[in-house]
Write a protein that holds these residues in place. Structure first.
Motif, short mmCIF file in Angstrom:
data_model
loop_
_atom_site.label_atom_id
_atom_site.label_comp_id
_atom_site.label_asym_id
_atom_site.label_seq_id
_atom_site.Cartn_x
_atom_site.Cartn_y
_atom_site.Cartn_z
N ASN A 119 1.30 -0.63 0.03
CA ASN A 119 -0.16 -0.06 0.12
C ASN A 119 0.44 1.17 0.41
O ASN A 119 1.45 1.82 0.90
N ARG A 120 0.66 1.87 -1.40
CA ARG A 120 1.70 3.37 -1.36
C ARG A 120 1.60 4.35 -0.92
O ARG A 120 2.54 5.37 -0.64
N PHE A 121 0.66 4.40 -0.59
CA PHE A 121 -0.21 5.23 0.31
C PHE A 121 -0.02 5.46 2.13
O PHE A 121 0.25 6.16 2.17
N LEU A 122 0.07 4.41 2.30
CA LEU A 122 0.37 3.85 4.11
C LEU A 122 2.28 5.40 3.93
O LEU A 122 2.38 6.08 5.41
N ALA A 123 2.62 4.76 3.58
CA ALA A 123 3.91 5.72 3.56
C ALA A 123 4.55 6.97 3.72
O ALA A 123 4.63 7.71 3.96
N ARG A 124 2.75 7.80 2.61
CA ARG A 124 2.52 9.13 2.60
C ARG A 124 2.24 9.65 3.57
O ARG A 124 1.19 9.64 4.42
N PRO A 125 2.38 11.01 3.73
CA PRO A 125 0.69 11.72 5.33
C PRO A 125 -0.20 11.77 4.98
O PRO A 125 0.03 11.90 3.47
N ALA A 126 -1.00 11.13 6.08
CA ALA A 126 -2.24 10.99 5.36
C ALA A 126 -2.47 12.41 4.52
O ALA A 126 -2.35 13.47 5.51
N PRO A 127 -3.42 12.72 4.26
CA PRO A 127 -4.00 13.10 3.18
C PRO A 127 -5.25 14.27 3.93
O PRO A 127 -5.93 13.33 4.92
N THR A 128 -5.19 15.53 4.05
CA THR A 128 -5.96 16.48 4.51
C THR A 128 -7.16 16.25 4.92
O THR A 128 -7.77 16.12 3.65
N ALA B 288 -2.49 27.97 0.31
CA ALA B 288 -1.43 27.21 -0.89
C ALA B 288 -0.93 26.49 -0.38
O ALA B 288 -0.60 25.35 -0.82
N ALA B 289 -0.57 25.91 1.41
CA ALA B 289 0.55 25.33 1.49
C ALA B 289 -0.44 24.09 2.14
O ALA B 289 -0.40 23.29 2.10
N ALA B 290 -2.46 25.04 2.21
CA ALA B 290 -2.96 23.29 2.51
C ALA B 290 -3.26 22.86 1.30
O ALA B 290 -3.93 21.97 1.89
N LEU B 291 -3.38 22.91 0.37
CA LEU B 291 -4.54 22.48 -1.36
C LEU B 291 -2.46 21.60 -2.33
O LEU B 291 -1.59 22.08 -1.12
N PRO B 292 -3.06 21.20 -2.28
CA PRO B 292 -1.73 20.15 -3.14
C PRO B 292 -1.35 21.50 -4.30
O PRO B 292 -2.38 21.31 -4.96
N THR C 141 4.99 16.05 -4.73
CA THR C 141 3.25 15.61 -4.41
C THR C 141 1.96 15.98 -5.64
O THR C 141 1.34 15.41 -4.45
N GLY C 142 2.31 16.89 -6.08
CA GLY C 142 0.96 17.75 -6.60
C GLY C 142 0.15 16.90 -8.11
O GLY C 142 -0.38 17.05 -9.08
N CYS C 143 0.87 15.51 -8.16
CA CYS C 143 0.40 14.50 -9.90
C CYS C 143 0.07 13.16 -8.65
O CYS C 143 1.53 12.92 -8.55
N ALA C 144 -1.01 13.60 -8.45
CA ALA C 144 -1.46 11.48 -8.30
C ALA C 144 -1.16 10.30 -8.92
O ALA C 144 -1.09 9.35 -8.17
#
Ligand code: URA
Length: 261
Positions: A25-34, A52-56, A83-86
């Motif tokens: 699960n590659r999403f686990l390694a990333r900080p949880a989305p706000t 701006a800092a709160a949004l991707p 981090t701006g491209c899913a």
């Protein structure tokens, strides 16, 4: 749901090959989305700068980040951190580029496929093997040119990149071109043509191919001659198109000879 249906569902989601023994699960390694509620609250209360800092990061942030890169190494590092491209979340790794760092010729493809995603280099699968043969037929090889894609992460299931994925990756591609500073760019397929020739790209690759165009934007030291042509993957599916492609290769060889490149 039976096993066959479950497999079909995975295929539809783009999980079309097994890379590892165990699922990861590659999403686990990333900080949880706000959470959306927190973002909504920030939208109401936060001043514009902290918003701006709160949004991707979107295309404007990508533009700023890319413009700040003074070398290809910095550009690669910036993409590794971006981090701006899913697509990055589902890809195995960044597929940055291949070939010479300083050259007069750049080839621009669409997006990495499964082989490129695994190996980390563009055009190493079947389409890449055909591309190598095409280049060899006019006396070129990868050491003499640069190869890059519009989007540097593999879209799941090899689907085409969406307009918003292209828009957020485009500043990095443009900066890549600026740093390599070639005299000639070959656009491989409709996605590259649409991304870099936004007006002409609407005409479709069949009408565009073989027609010399010019790439020009403010960050470029000099305009770049540019030749749209078919993507090698299209040629694999449509061998009859190889004849037109051969004409384009001859035109490219002629252009390079004329410019003594
Ligand atoms: N197709 C592309 O457009 N790029 C690659 O790197 C591989 C296949």
């Amino acid at each position: 749901m039976n096993y066959l249906e479950a497999l079909r569902l995975q295929l539809e989601w783009g999980a079309d090959e097994a890379l590892l023994e165990a699922p990861q699960n590659r999403f686990l390694a990333r900080p949880a989305p706000t959470p959306p509620a927190v973002v909504a609250e920030k939208l109401v209360r936060a001043p514009a700068r902290s918003l701006a800092a709160a949004l991707p990061p979107g295309p404007a942030a990508a533009e700023r980040i890319a413009a700040g890169c003074k070398s290809l190494e910095e550009l690669r590092a910036a993409l590794e951190d971006f981090t701006g491209c899913a697509l990055k979340d589902t890809a195995t790794q960044l597929v940055f580029a291949d070939g010479a760092a300083a050259t007069n010729l750049i080839l621009i493809g669409e997006a990495p496929g499964g082989d490129e995603d695994r190996i980390g280099r563009p055009f190493v699968g079947l389409a890449g093997q055909l591309l190598d043969k095409m280049l060899a037929s006019i006396g070129l090889d990868r050491t003499k040119l640069r190869i890059v894609n519009v989007v540097p992460w593999r879209p799941p299931g090899n689907r085409a990149p969406t307009d918003s994925e292209i828009a957020v990756c485009l500043p990095f591609l443009r900066r890549h071109v600026e740093l390599v500073a070639p005299k000639c760019a070959v656009l491989l397929g409709a996605v590259a043509a649409k991304a870099l020739l936004p007006g002409a790209g609407a005409a479709g690759i069949r009408r565009l191919r073989g027609q010399w165009k010019t790439l020009e934007w403010s960050g470029l030291a000099a305009p770049i001659a540019c030749l749209p042509t078919y993507h090698p993957a299209y040629l694999l599916r449509t061998p009859a198109a190889k004849r037109d492609s051969w004409h384009d290769l001859i035109a490219l060889r002629q252009w390079l000879n004329d410019g003594e490149i």
